[in-house]
Every structure is written in C-alpha cells, then in structure tokens.
Design a protein around this motif. Sequence first.
Motif, PDB file in Angstrom:
ATOM      1  N   PRO A  78      38.975  17.694   2.633  1.00  0.00           N
ATOM      2  CA  PRO A  78      38.607  16.159   3.632  1.00  0.00           C
ATOM      3  C   PRO A  78      37.607  16.463   4.268  1.00  0.00           C
ATOM      4  O   PRO A  78      36.247  15.778   4.604  1.00  0.00           O
ATOM      5  CB  PRO A  78      39.657  16.602   4.856  1.00  0.00           C
ATOM      6  CG  PRO A  78      40.647  17.763   4.133  1.00  0.00           C
ATOM      7  CD  PRO A  78      39.771  18.155   2.988  1.00  0.00           C
ATOM      8  N   PHE A 110      46.942  23.772   1.595  1.00  0.00           N
ATOM      9  CA  PHE A 110      48.272  22.988   2.470  1.00  0.00           C
ATOM     10  C   PHE A 110      48.820  24.645   3.388  1.00  0.00           C
ATOM     11  O   PHE A 110      50.098  24.893   3.152  1.00  0.00           O
ATOM     12  CB  PHE A 110      48.590  22.375   1.792  1.00  0.00           C
ATOM     13  CG  PHE A 110      47.744  21.586   0.781  1.00  0.00           C
ATOM     14  CD1 PHE A 110      47.893  19.894   1.675  1.00  0.00           C
ATOM     15  CD2 PHE A 110      48.104  22.008   0.162  1.00  0.00           C
ATOM     16  CE1 PHE A 110      47.232  19.387   0.239  1.00  0.00           C
ATOM     17  CE2 PHE A 110      47.592  20.717  -1.080  1.00  0.00           C
ATOM     18  CZ  PHE A 110      46.912  20.337  -0.525  1.00  0.00           C
ATOM     19  N   THR A 115      54.142  20.071   0.925  1.00  0.00           N
ATOM     20  CA  THR A 115      52.907  19.626  -0.286  1.00  0.00           C
ATOM     21  C   THR A 115      53.808  18.103  -0.044  1.00  0.00           C
ATOM     22  O   THR A 115      54.990  18.780  -0.591  1.00  0.00           O
ATOM     23  CB  THR A 115      52.264  19.836  -0.717  1.00  0.00           C
ATOM     24  OG1 THR A 115      53.137  20.834  -1.689  1.00  0.00           O
ATOM     25  CG2 THR A 115      50.775  20.958  -0.272  1.00  0.00           C
ATOM     26  N   TYR A 137      48.906  16.691  -2.537  1.00  0.00           N
ATOM     27  CA  TYR A 137      48.417  16.100  -1.086  1.00  0.00           C
ATOM     28  C   TYR A 137      49.653  16.691   0.505  1.00  0.00           C
ATOM     29  O   TYR A 137      50.397  16.912  -0.274  1.00  0.00           O
ATOM     30  CB  TYR A 137      48.118  14.468  -0.578  1.00  0.00           C
ATOM     31  CG  TYR A 137      49.279  13.701  -0.585  1.00  0.00           C
ATOM     32  CD1 TYR A 137      49.939  12.554   0.109  1.00  0.00           C
ATOM     33  CD2 TYR A 137      49.848  13.417  -2.287  1.00  0.00           C
ATOM     34  CE1 TYR A 137      51.191  12.242   0.256  1.00  0.00           C
ATOM     35  CE2 TYR A 137      51.217  13.082  -2.182  1.00  0.00           C
ATOM     36  CZ  TYR A 137      51.610  12.205  -0.736  1.00  0.00           C
ATOM     37  OH  TYR A 137      53.378  11.356  -1.075  1.00  0.00           O
ATOM     38  N   SER A 138      49.414  16.343   1.626  1.00  0.00           N
ATOM     39  CA  SER A 138      50.167  16.238   2.064  1.00  0.00           C
ATOM     40  C   SER A 138      50.153  14.968   3.418  1.00  0.00           C
ATOM     41  O   SER A 138      49.891  13.877   3.349  1.00  0.00           O
ATOM     42  CB  SER A 138      49.098  17.222   3.353  1.00  0.00           C
ATOM     43  OG  SER A 138      49.785  17.430   5.031  1.00  0.00           O
ATOM     44  N   ALA A 141      49.274  14.808   6.767  1.00  0.00           N
ATOM     45  CA  ALA A 141      48.323  14.800   7.663  1.00  0.00           C
ATOM     46  C   ALA A 141      48.193  13.530   8.256  1.00  0.00           C
ATOM     47  O   ALA A 141      47.190  13.687   9.120  1.00  0.00           O
ATOM     48  CB  ALA A 141      47.172  14.998   6.290  1.00  0.00           C
ATOM     49  N   ARG A 144      49.885  13.604  11.754  1.00  0.00           N
ATOM     50  CA  ARG A 144      48.704  14.910  12.426  1.00  0.00           C
ATOM     51  C   ARG A 144      47.153  14.245  13.094  1.00  0.00           C
ATOM     52  O   ARG A 144      46.394  15.385  13.575  1.00  0.00           O
ATOM     53  CB  ARG A 144      48.835  15.573  11.787  1.00  0.00           C
ATOM     54  CG  ARG A 144      49.545  16.923  11.395  1.00  0.00           C
ATOM     55  CD  ARG A 144      49.300  18.436  10.960  1.00  0.00           C
ATOM     56  NE  ARG A 144      48.439  18.084  10.373  1.00  0.00           N
ATOM     57  CZ  ARG A 144      48.892  18.612   9.412  1.00  0.00           C
ATOM     58  NH1 ARG A 144      50.080  18.276   8.679  1.00  0.00           N
ATOM     59  NH2 ARG A 144      47.732  19.047   8.201  1.00  0.00           N
ATOM     60  N   THR A 146      44.624  13.707  11.371  1.00  0.00           N
ATOM     61  CA  THR A 146      43.830  13.930  10.997  1.00  0.00           C
ATOM     62  C   THR A 146      42.434  13.443  10.101  1.00  0.00           C
ATOM     63  O   THR A 146      42.837  12.299   9.276  1.00  0.00           O
ATOM     64  CB  THR A 146      44.497  15.190   9.215  1.00  0.00           C
ATOM     65  OG1 THR A 146      45.724  15.785   9.941  1.00  0.00           O
ATOM     66  CG2 THR A 146      43.328  15.948   8.047  1.00  0.00           C
ATOM     67  N   ASN A 149      39.668  11.746   5.034  1.00  0.00           N
ATOM     68  CA  ASN A 149      39.176  12.606   3.196  1.00  0.00           C
ATOM     69  C   ASN A 149      37.640  11.670   3.116  1.00  0.00           C
ATOM     70  O   ASN A 149      37.735  10.449   2.769  1.00  0.00           O
ATOM     71  CB  ASN A 149      39.617  12.963   2.906  1.00  0.00           C
ATOM     72  CG  ASN A 149      39.535  13.603   1.538  1.00  0.00           C
ATOM     73  OD1 ASN A 149      38.494  14.056   0.826  1.00  0.00           O
ATOM     74  ND2 ASN A 149      40.642  14.647   0.927  1.00  0.00           N
ATOM     75  N   CYS A 165      43.792  10.783   4.198  1.00  0.00           N
ATOM     76  CA  CYS A 165      43.257  12.090   4.781  1.00  0.00           C
ATOM     77  C   CYS A 165      44.145  13.087   4.647  1.00  0.00           C
ATOM     78  O   CYS A 165      45.175  13.284   3.157  1.00  0.00           O
ATOM     79  CB  CYS A 165      45.173  11.895   6.292  1.00  0.00           C
ATOM     80  SG  CYS A 165      44.009  10.394   7.114  1.00  0.00           S
ATOM     81  N   GLY A 166      43.532  14.729   5.102  1.00  0.00           N
ATOM     82  CA  GLY A 166      43.870  16.132   4.052  1.00  0.00           C
ATOM     83  C   GLY A 166      43.299  15.931   3.265  1.00  0.00           C
ATOM     84  O   GLY A 166      42.353  15.274   2.299  1.00  0.00           O
TER      85      GLY A 166
END
Length: 200
Positions: A78, A110, A115, A137-138, A141, A144, A146, A149, A165-166
């Motif tokens: 990211p 992660f 995930t 991926y998360s 993300a 949160r 995040t 990316n 994101c993430g």
Amino acid sequence: MQGINQACTLCGNPTSMWCSRCQSAWYCCPEHLQSDWPRHRRECVSVSHNPPTGYNMIATPPPAEPQYITVTAILFAPEADRWTTTQVHCRPTARSAHGACPVPVLQMYFPDGITEGIVLTQGLNGENLRFPLHLWYSPTALQRNTPVNRSIYNITCGSASKAWCGPVVVLKFNGSRRQGYTDASPNDLPALSAYFLAYK
C-alpha cells in the motif's frame, strides 16, 4: 563374512552396515545415512525379503516432513509507488498429494490474519488465462480507514472504480486445474491492471 569391506556411500570407509529399507546402500554409521538421506531417499526402494546373515542394518530415517514450496508472487504494497515481486512460502497439506493446492503463508503481509482470495481467470478482452491468478487481499482494510494502495493507484493511473486499500499479493496457478502455484512475473501485470480497472 560377505560385505564386511563395502565402502560407505558417504565417506568411502569400509563398513558392514547397510540401509535397512533397500539393503543396497552402505553406511559406516547412522549419522552418514541420515546425512545422505535427502539424496538416497529418491533411490531407496524397499525390499521385502529377509537380509542374508552377517550384515548389520542401519534404520532408515522416517519420511521427511513435506517441505515448503517457495514461489515468486507480485506484491502491491500500500505504501509503495509501484508493484514488486516477493517470495511466498506455500505449505503442502495432506490433501496436496491428492491434487489440492498448497496453502500460501501470508501472515507477514496480513498481520491481522484476515484475508480473502479472488481467482482471476480472464485477462484482457475477456480472454481465458492459461495460468489463473490468485489475488489475496484484506477485506477489512477499507473499514479500518487504511490508506489507498498507491501501487495499485499508480498501475491504473487512478482510473479504477474501486479504491483498493491494504496490501494485495498475487500468486499464479501452475495450470487451469489450480493444484499448485508457479512464479508470477511482470507478464501478468496487464491482466491485473485490467482487473483493477474493471472491478466495481
């Protein structure tokens, strides 16, 4: 006594001891069989008959635990401005021997352990990929807050509908049956870029 002066497979010293499983490889001590086992195990074929008398046997080491498989993956970190490659270890499972895919070890990318995977089977213009891509991926993300990316933002020139994101880790299957992974490479980037642009 026959065989008392056979040469140790590893060091060449005279010996009367052999591998208990195949009874055809000679070793002067158990440690030398253990040291040579990674090589010898490929040629060690079990015999079913009893050994002739006068020979000493060295117990064959137990089968080794399955080794991790390491493949090259594409990493969209990211905070990075561009993608990079990374090495990912994949752990064989009991089902791997029956065609199940090894499990990638992704905790370092992660840390929260959450995930999800997406399998990309089509590339540019809807063409089927010979080697499908597995994107990890998360899903949490975005929740949160995040940051976006940057490496995905840059590869899509900021035109993607969805703000990724993430981290995103991309593994490449070794065939359409998806039973294992092979090395991903920059040749996979056009299909990934098209996917990131089209994803809603």
